[in-house]
Design an enzyme around this catalytic site. Sequence first.
Site, PDB file in Angstrom:
ATOM      1  N   ASP A  23       0.842  -1.189   0.000  1.00 26.77           N
ATOM      2  CA  ASP A  23       0.000   0.000   0.000  1.00 26.77           C
ATOM      3  C   ASP A  23       0.891   1.259   0.000  1.00 26.77           C
ATOM      4  OD1 ASP A  23      -2.896   1.091   0.664  1.00 26.77           O
ATOM      5  OD2 ASP A  23      -1.650   1.929   2.247  1.00 26.77           O
ATOM      6  N   ASP A  26      -8.876  -6.489  -5.227  1.00 23.03           N
ATOM      7  CA  ASP A  26      -8.506  -5.352  -4.381  1.00 23.03           C
ATOM      8  C   ASP A  26      -9.460  -4.182  -4.605  1.00 23.03           C
ATOM      9  OD1 ASP A  26      -7.113  -3.186  -3.157  1.00 23.03           O
ATOM     10  OD2 ASP A  26      -5.189  -4.193  -3.496  1.00 23.03           O
ATOM     11  N   HIS A  54      -7.055  -6.424  -0.625  1.00 22.46           N
ATOM     12  CA  HIS A  54      -5.954  -5.483  -0.399  1.00 22.46           C
ATOM     13  C   HIS A  54      -5.039  -5.926   0.747  1.00 22.46           C
ATOM     14  CE1 HIS A  54      -3.836  -1.768  -0.963  1.00 22.46           C
ATOM     15  NE2 HIS A  54      -4.064  -1.347   0.269  1.00 22.46           N
TER      16      HIS A  54
END
Length: 279
Positions: free
Chosen positions: A91, A217, A245
Amino acid sequence: MLPKQDLNTNDLETNMIVLVHGGGFGAWCWYKTISLLEDSGFRVNAVDLTGSGIHSYDTNKIGSLTQYIEPLTSYLESLGDDEKVILVGHDFGGACISYAMEMFPSKVAKAVFLCAAMLKNGHSAFDMFQQQIDTNGTLQRAQEFVYYNGKDRPPTAINIDKSSLRDLLFNQSPSKDVSLASVSMRPIPFAPVLEKLTLTDENYGSVRRFYVETTEDNAIPLHLQQGMCESSPPEKVLRLRGSDHAPFFSRPQALHRALVEIAAVPPPVQASSSSSSSS
């Protein structure tokens, strides 16, 4: 998963892996990955960035990317001259490892972007997330800005609404991991997300990059991940099918296999090595 006897981590370019969490997460999110990697013979360090996990700093007072990733840069600084690591960034951790690659290119053997912000020079993570916000109502509804210095000043942090966590981040993850996240996640500092990266070909560009895509995701959708890979192609792209995710929760074994596969990619052959034969 590779049987342990099939992989001698001492034969690899490096068996040291550093796991860098994403925005709002902490070292805690890697608990399955740490266990699997250590069982396979790797040396693993999962860092808590400033104001994350159990790092006791007020998120609202983080004013720069340098300050936010200080625990990571301090660790890299402490390595010996001949020590290299594999950096794994998830991320927003992608922007963090990019910054570290620019600072310490000689200490990073490989960089793995795990459904992460893989940015180009002069871009910020906010630029990437803005593309996502423009097309994704879930993300827009989920984020709550914190104005620690008053509503007339820029936001200091972003909270993810607890009721949106599962839909946005954990749509394929086990309930117990969603529960862990709901009591462990902390606000995301806003200033580092806004900061534009300075990345040079000489430093950042000299580190081998790998990207791991996640197909289910909702936070950084596959098309956005693919767009980053197209605009700045990594050496190899791997794909985790059925992962949300948080692949460390939803597909831990598949993520482990991907990381082992990347770790096992041999270093580039040095042209000078043939001339170094003993007399």
